[in-house]
Structures are given as structure tokens and as C-alpha cells.
Motif scaffolding. Structure first.
Motif, mmCIF file in Angstrom:
data_model
loop_
_atom_site.group_PDB
_atom_site.id
_atom_site.type_symbol
_atom_site.label_atom_id
_atom_site.label_comp_id
_atom_site.label_asym_id
_atom_site.label_seq_id
_atom_site.Cartn_x
_atom_site.Cartn_y
_atom_site.Cartn_z
ATOM 1 N N LEU A 156 52.103 29.370 45.627
ATOM 2 C CA LEU A 156 51.428 28.562 46.646
ATOM 3 C C LEU A 156 49.966 28.323 46.272
ATOM 4 N N PRO A 157 49.375 27.290 46.851
ATOM 5 C CA PRO A 157 47.962 27.021 46.548
ATOM 6 C C PRO A 157 47.102 28.253 46.827
ATOM 7 N N THR A 158 46.170 28.514 45.925
ATOM 8 C CA THR A 158 45.235 29.626 46.105
ATOM 9 C C THR A 158 43.833 29.039 46.148
ATOM 10 N N VAL A 159 43.205 29.184 47.274
ATOM 11 C CA VAL A 159 41.941 28.498 47.521
ATOM 12 C C VAL A 159 40.739 29.367 47.159
ATOM 13 N N VAL A 160 40.897 30.688 47.231
ATOM 14 C CA VAL A 160 39.821 31.571 46.767
ATOM 15 C C VAL A 160 39.894 31.566 45.241
ATOM 16 N N LEU A 161 38.837 31.081 44.614
ATOM 17 C CA LEU A 161 38.906 30.737 43.194
ATOM 18 C C LEU A 161 39.257 31.913 42.302
ATOM 19 N N GLY A 162 40.320 31.733 41.539
ATOM 20 C CA GLY A 162 40.664 32.697 40.503
ATOM 21 C C GLY A 162 41.554 33.839 40.941
ATOM 22 N N ASP A 163 41.731 34.027 42.251
ATOM 23 C CA ASP A 163 42.554 35.160 42.704
ATOM 24 C C ASP A 163 43.936 35.152 42.056
ATOM 25 N N GLN A 164 44.475 33.950 41.864
ATOM 26 C CA GLN A 164 45.852 33.836 41.396
ATOM 27 C C GLN A 164 46.018 34.299 39.943
ATOM 28 N N THR A 165 44.934 34.361 39.182
ATOM 29 C CA THR A 165 45.084 34.783 37.784
ATOM 30 C C THR A 165 45.569 36.232 37.712
ATOM 31 N N LEU A 166 45.103 37.049 38.659
ATOM 32 C CA LEU A 166 45.557 38.447 38.679
ATOM 33 C C LEU A 166 47.000 38.558 39.154
ATOM 34 N N HIS A 167 47.372 37.688 40.111
ATOM 35 C CA HIS A 167 48.771 37.701 40.551
ATOM 36 C C HIS A 167 49.678 37.323 39.377
ATOM 37 N N ALA A 168 49.223 36.368 38.591
ATOM 38 C CA ALA A 168 50.034 35.920 37.450
ATOM 39 C C ALA A 168 50.220 37.055 36.443
ATOM 40 N N VAL A 169 49.140 37.774 36.163
ATOM 41 C CA VAL A 169 49.246 38.872 35.189
ATOM 42 C C VAL A 169 50.147 39.977 35.749
ATOM 43 N N GLY A 223 35.083 25.911 36.964
ATOM 44 C CA GLY A 223 34.295 26.652 37.950
ATOM 45 C C GLY A 223 34.814 28.060 38.111
ATOM 46 N N ALA A 224 36.115 28.204 38.287
ATOM 47 C CA ALA A 224 36.725 29.526 38.484
ATOM 48 C C ALA A 224 36.569 30.413 37.262
ATOM 49 N N SER A 225 36.293 29.808 36.102
ATOM 50 C CA SER A 225 36.157 30.626 34.887
ATOM 51 C C SER A 225 34.996 31.609 35.008
ATOM 52 N N SER A 226 34.099 31.385 35.960
ATOM 53 C CA SER A 226 32.990 32.330 36.168
ATOM 54 C C SER A 226 33.369 33.480 37.089
ATOM 55 N N GLN A 227 34.512 33.406 37.704
ATOM 56 C CA GLN A 227 34.911 34.437 38.667
ATOM 57 C C GLN A 227 35.282 35.751 37.958
ATOM 58 N N GLY A 228 34.871 36.841 38.566
ATOM 59 C CA GLY A 228 35.217 38.149 38.011
ATOM 60 C C GLY A 228 36.712 38.363 37.898
ATOM 61 N N ASP A 229 37.461 37.890 38.882
ATOM 62 C CA ASP A 229 38.911 38.096 38.837
ATOM 63 C C ASP A 229 39.527 37.434 37.604
ATOM 64 N N VAL A 230 39.011 36.263 37.220
ATOM 65 C CA VAL A 230 39.559 35.585 36.045
ATOM 66 C C VAL A 230 39.289 36.429 34.798
ATOM 67 N N LEU A 231 38.079 36.942 34.708
ATOM 68 C CA LEU A 231 37.730 37.732 33.525
ATOM 69 C C LEU A 231 38.491 39.060 33.526
ATOM 70 N N GLU A 232 38.672 39.648 34.694
ATOM 71 C CA GLU A 232 39.501 40.860 34.778
ATOM 72 C C GLU A 232 40.936 40.551 34.360
#
Lengths: 354, 326
Positions: A124-137, A159-168
Motif C-alpha cells: 500500500l502507499p507509504t506516505v512517511v518517506l522511506g518507511d517502506q524500505t525497511l518493510h521491504a528488507v 528526497g527520501a534518499s536522505s531519510q535514516g530509514d532508507v540508509l538503515e
């Protein structure tokens, strides 16, 4: 545009070019299918923008300019793969079979989701930027444990590439060698902020610091997007770990219908990108090299118009849910406080109605 | 019946959970070879393997975020957050994702996820190792929150939490980890969210959870010597709360005191007091009252015993309450 390492198989003028690492395996009919996809999602997107302007949607996030990035990546997926979108991936949703009207439910504000993610294997759409990258992993770690022949693809932006969750998520994907493909659509703008504010290096270089490969693709070239993503997905399914794909593209429209890009970017830049249009270059290829006739293009345009009309009718028929729907599905099992709220609101509504 | 510490009871409960469902995983920092900084997962990685008891890179948001992804895939992950004060980097994943995905997916995603949170103070630790953040999570719809206070509850509640289909914040009173108690390995004491009367009484209802249950029971013993019979209720479920059990008690005693380690403002105690005055207004003979920590950051631990409610401070509050007689 995009530097020398940009993977491109089709020029903005519609000329096929060779690349030393990637070649296009696509038939005429497959390319025509991608063209049809792109025409349809663009037309549906424009219809959604109109619906918002007419007060029928609360908001819309247009995808115009990013059709090739999304259709190329979406069509490279195998049926068993699982996808985590951000919120602009209407083209990918289309490739997964999500009904267009369901994509608009969240924007009509009748629900906060829109479809059954397990049915389409498209989350589903994830509006808080980058949260979904952790769900995917995490999902990919589940795939590993199941020993399944599946890959996971996740979308996010510059833009989301700056989010900590993406880098984590990069750290975790690398540490656990998770079968995940990161698709970073670099559309040059995070609302009003240019990519230069998010990064001092090409974004696809970031993966090297985490220990997995990164590729920059002409995100407006559907042939290149398809081939690069397909290979990354195969790599993931083969247990060779994650890949970062930077789809170098451009957001032709506004961030959302609430945005005003004339305040922060110049028309000349938009004009440059208009000449790199992802749909027109495939049309040129099909017309010139595959002898697709004008009548066939007209048929596809008519089909897209017809789908847009259906979408409009379906959206207009979408009513607000009953107020007590807010209490549904909050928990998997009944919760006293939710049920107390349901009783209170029901009693109030009954009293007001009488 | 067998006797063990709460730490061992949690370890045994987690072992049962791993044995009973192959989709149960554990994820946290140092939970493998080390067995966690409190040794709660001691030996589990050795017995169940690195694929099921997973040492996590040091990133709390990712620990919770990937557990959400695993839940989407059908796994039930028990997350260990090393200390209460380290949960905040994961706050977004907990409140914006874990709490909302069942709703957002209209029931398609089940968030089988337990977030173990060693909470509360009393161990002489440095900053960020002694906090009581439970109210943040109680306030968030979509989450469930529980706190154990005895080895028997720890053993059973952790298994019930793992089997539950909603995300559960599982609060463990770290100051009680090493205290021993009887554990009934055959029969669970109560439902996961049920309040339990730990000591019956007639004069005043004391509600506590986590570490403060023992403090309340100690206060009740002293009060009994002074001729006051306190009923002590262990709340256990913080979301939902078993307010029926509390209300039934207050209807009899006419007085309510909530004892909590958390600061008072917008706290679990606030909710108990508000709900009980709504339900039991005409039975109350004195104002429903809280004994809490204070509205300050957790202090340097040399003075934490004055920050956390002590037996004497509970008795002091009881003295004041008993003076009312309306």
C-alpha cells in the motif's frame, strides 16, 4: 544528462543504441505493450488530476514524466515478486493489476489504503518517506527464510534518499544479503528542493559505501529500465543480494495537486525534459523501426480514453463510508476502547438522526 | 510449580514460543551469543539457530521496520529493544506503521509483532536506561501494551503476546528481573490483558503495574499493621485496560490510588483515574489519586529513589486519602 555511466538503450529521439552490459531482448509486441501501458497510465493520471481540480479527489500525485521508470520496472517483475511502493507509483500498480479506481480510493479519502496487497503482491502507499524500505528488507528476510524463488522491489525517491530509514535499509539489505531491489526514482525534485540538496554525489554511488552494486539508468527509457531491473531481480532471486537502481528521470508535473512548481523551477528546464519524453521516444521507435501504423496508436489512445471514462464514473460512484467504518480493522481482535468509541458514536448518530 | 527469576521465566516463555511455532523469530541487539544485555535470550540462538534468533545491526528503527516486513510475510518477530530510552528511534515505525497497517490494509496485513521493552528504573543506571515510555504507546490506537510484574506472568504473558495477532508492546520491569517467584508451567494465570487482584482488601484500591506492584504490596502489608486493608490490583493490560476489575473494586472500597513509575501527566494513571471517576463517581469517598514520578527528565540515578514512588511515599498518599470521608 545523467553522466557517462547512464544505462540507455533508446535515445530521446527514439534511436536504439547499444550498451556493453545490457541488451534489449524485447519483441515488437512487448515494446508495443509497454507503450500501451505508458499511454494508459498517463491518461489515467491526467484524469485523476482533472478529478482533483473538479473537487472529486482530496489530492493527487501525478506521475507524468516517470512512466518509463515505472512501467519498465513493473513489467520486469515476476508474478511471485512482492513490491513496496511509495505513493506516486501508479504505473507500477497498473502492471500489478491493481484496479485504477482502487488506486484513487486513498486520494478520494474514503480509505487509508485501497486494495488487498497480498492479492496483487503490491503493498500500500507509504506516505512517511522511506518507511517502506525497511518493510521491504524485512519481507525479503522472510523470503530468504522460506527459501522462496522471489524477489522484493521497493520504490522511493531522491528526497527520501536522505531519510535514516532508507540508509538503515541499505545496511540491513547488505548485512543479510536480502533479495531486494531498491528502485530510486530520481525525479530531480523533492517538492521544491533540488536533488543537489539531498546529495553531493550521484545517488547510485551510495550503494558502494554499503557494499552492493548501484546502477544509474535513463529512467525515461523503458527498454533500459526493463533490462536493468530484470537483471537485478534475477540477481536477488539467485541469492546474490541487493541492488540499487537509480532511475534518472524528471517530475514533469507538480509534486501533488497542492504544489506550485512555478515558484521554484524554471520553465526552460521543464522544456529540456519535455524533449526527453518517455512515451514519445517509444512511439518514434515503434513507428520507425517496427512499422507500427498511426491507426494502432489511435486505437491505444481511444482505449486509454475509454478507461479514463470508466475511472471517472467509478470514482464519482465512490461514496464516503459510514462514519462507524473508522472503528473497523483497527485491531485484528476486538479492543474495548475501539468498541466503546463505536457505541458512543452510534448512540450519538442515532439520537441526532431521531 | 517451579521457582525461577523473572529473567529466567521470560527466557523459558520465549523458548516455548520458538518451539511451538516455526514462524516465531527473535531480533535485537546482542541477543545471540551474549543472550542480550539482561540475558533474557540466553541460549536461544544456540538452540534455534542464527536464522531465528537474529543479532541485529544497531538501528532500532530498522529492527522494528524489518519486523513489520516479516509480519507482512507471516512471521511473528519478538523484538528486543535493549533499553526503554532506545525505543524512540523506532517510534515512527511503531506508531505510523505497526499500529496502522492492519487498518490501512483493511485487515490484509496481520502485525504479529512483540516489542519487548525493559522499562522503568531502580537499577542505578546512567541516562536513557530507566524510563517509562508506556503512555506514548497506550495513546496510540492499533497498539496493545502490557506489563508483567511476576515470574509467572512473565512466563505466560510473553507466550500470549507472541500468539496475539496485534502488535504488542511488552513492558518488562527490569528492576524485578532478578527476583524469584513461583511459575506454574501448566496453567496460565489469566488472559493477556486481564487485571489481577494480588491482595484483597476493603478500605482502598491500589492499582499498579510493572515494578510498582511489589511496592504496592509492601505498602499494603505496612498498612495492614495499621488496620487498613488495601486491595492491590495488578493492571497487567495497559491497552486495553481491564477497568471492569478496577471499577468493581472501587465500588466496594470507595477509594482509588494509582501507583506508577511514570511521570504523572497524561499517563496510564491519568487514564485509570479519569475512567474510574466516570464510572464510579457516586461510590468514591475521596478523590481518585495518583502517586507517580515527577514531570522532570529521569534524574541522575543517585536520587532515583526519590523520583520513583517508594513504599513510604505510597503510605503517605494513603494517609492523605484516608483522611477524606465524604
Amino acid at each position: 544528462m545523467g553522466g557517462e555511466e547512464l544505462v540507455r538503450l533508446l535515445t530521446p529521439e527514439g534511436e536504439r543504441v547499444e550498451h556493453e552490459d545490457y541488451e534489449s531482448s524485447l519483441s515488437r509486441d512487448e515494446i508495443l505493450g509497454f507503450y500501451r501501458d505508458m499511454v494508459i497510465v498517463r491518461r489515467l493520471c491526467n484524469e485523476a488530476t482533472s478529478l482533483q481540480r473538479q473537487g472529486e479527489l482530496a489530492l493527487w500525485a501525478p506521475l507524468q514524466g516517470q512512466e518509463a521508470a515505472q512501467i519498465g520496472a513493473g513489467r520486469a517483475l515476476a508474478p511471485q515478486d512482492f513490491v513496496f511502493p511509495s505513493y506516486r507509483e501508479h504505473g507500477v500498480a497498473w502492471t500489478r493489476g491493481v484496479p485504477p479506481a482502487d488506486m484513487l480510493r486513498i486520494f478520494r479519502a474514503t480509505v487509508t489504503g485501497g486494495w488487498d496487497p497480498n492479492r496483487y503482491r503490491y503493498s500500500l502507499p507509504t506516505v512517511v518517506l522511506g518507511d517502506q524500505t525497511l518493510h521491504a528488507v524485512g519481507y525479503a528476510m522472510g523470503v530468504q527464510r522460506d527459501g522462496a524463488d522471489e524477489a522484493v522491489m521497493v520504490f522511493f525517491g531522491d528526497g527520501a534518499s536522505s531519510q535514516g530509514d532508507v540508509l538503515e535499509s541499505f545496511v540491513w539489505a547488505a548485512s543479510f544479503q536480502a533479495p531486494v531491489v531498491f528502485v530510486l526514482q530520481n525525479n530531480q525534485w523533492a517538492i521544491s528542493e533540488p536533488t543537489s540538496l539531498q546529495t553531493r554525489i550521484p545517488l547510485y554511488h551510495r550503494s558502494a559505501g554499503f557494499g552492493f552494486p548501484g546502477v544509474r539508468v535513463d529512467g525515461n527509457d523503458v527498454l533500459a529500465m526493463y533490462e536493468v531491473t530484470r537483471r537485478a531481480l534475477e540477481r536477488a532471486r539467485a541469492g546474490e543480494g541487493p541492488t540499487l537502481i537509480e532511475a534518472y528521470t524528471y517530475r514533469m508535473g507538480a509534486h501533488t495537486t497542492s504544489d506550485d512548481p512555478t515558484r521554484y523551477r524554471v520553465e526552460a528546464d521543464v522544456e529540456v525534459w519535455r524533449h526527453r519524453d518517455p512515451v514519445e521516444r517509444v512511439k518514434a521507435l515503434l513507428a520507425r523501426s517496427h512499422r507500427v501504423r498511426a491507426a494502432r496508436f489511435a486505437e491505444i489512445a481511444e482505449e486509454a480514453d475509454a478507461l479514463a471514462l470508466v475511472l471517472r464514473e467509478e470514482v464519482l460512484a465512490m461514496d464516503a463510508p459510514p462514519p462507524t467504518a473508522m472503528f473497523d480493522d483497527v485491531y485484528a481482535e476486538p479492543h474495548a476502547w475501539v468498541e466503546e468509541g463505536r457505541r458512543t458514536l452510534s448512540a450519538f448518530l442515532a439520537e441526532v438522526a431521531s | 510449580m517451579t521457582t525461577m527469576t523473572m529473567a529466567k521465566a521470560l527466557n523459558e516463555g520465549l523458548r516455548r514460543a520458538l518451539e511451538s511455532d516455526k514462524h516465531v523469530l527473535m531480533l535485537g541487539e546482542d541477543i545471540g551469543k551474549l543472550g542480550g544485555v539482561f540475558r533474557i535470550t540466553d541460549g536461544l540462538q544456540k538452540d534455534f539457530g542464527e536464522d531465528r534468533v537474529i543479532d541485529a545491526p544497531l538501528a532500532e528503527s530498522a529492527i522494528v521496520g524489518t519486523s513489520i516486513g516479516l509480519a507482512m510475510r507471516g512471521y511473528r518477530t519478538v523484538v528486543e529493544i535493549q533499553f526503554d530510552g532506545f525505543v524512540y528511534p523506532a517510534f515512527d515505525q511503531i506508531v505510523s506503521q505497526a499500529a496502522k497497517l492492519h487498518k490501512r490494509s483493511e485487515g490484509a496485513y496481520t502485525m504479529g509483532l512483540v516489542i519487548r521493552l525493559p522499562f522503568q528504573g531502580g537499577i542505578g543506571a546512567i541516562e536513557h536506561h530507566s524510563e517509562s515510555p508506556e503512555a506514548y504507546f497506550v495513546h496510540t490506537a492499533g497498539l496493545r501494551v502490557v506489563a508483567c510484574s511476576t515470574p509467572n506472568d512473565a512466563y505466560w504473558m510473553i507466550q500470549q503476546a507472541v500468539a496475539h495477532d496485534d502488535p504488542v508492546i511488552f513492558c518488562e520491569p527490569k528492576s524485578r528481573y532478578w527476583e524469584r517467584g513461583e511459575v506454574d508451567l501448566d496453567n496460565p494465570p489469566a488472559g493477556l490483558f486481564d487485571a489481577v487482584v494480588r491482595r484483597p482488601g476493603t478500605d482502598l484500591t491500589v492499582v499498579a503495574y510493572g515494578s510498582m506492584v511489589k511496592t504496592a504490596l509492601s505498602a499494603a502489608e505496612v498498612a495492614a499493621q495499621e488496620g487498613r486493608e488495601l486491595e492491590v490490583i495488578d493492571l497487567r493490560g495497559l491497552s486495553p485496560m481491564d477497568l471492569d476489575t478496577v471499577a468493581a473494586s472501587v465500588e466496594r472500597t470507595g477509594r482509588l490510588l494509582v501507583v506508577q513509575e511514570a511521570p504523572p501527566i497524561a499517563s496510564v494513571g491519568s487514564e485509570v483515574v479519569a475512567a474510574i471517576q466516570e464510572r464510579c463517581f457516586y461510590s468514591l469517598r475521596a478523590p481518585a489519586t495518583r502517586v507517580s514520578a515527577f514531570h522532570v527528565p529521569y534524574p541522575a540515578s543517585k536520587i532515583e529513589d526519590e523520583f520513583r514512588p517508594s513504599v513510604d511515599r505510597v503510605l503517605w498518599a494513603i494517609d492523605n486519602l484516608m483522611e477524606h470521608d465524604s
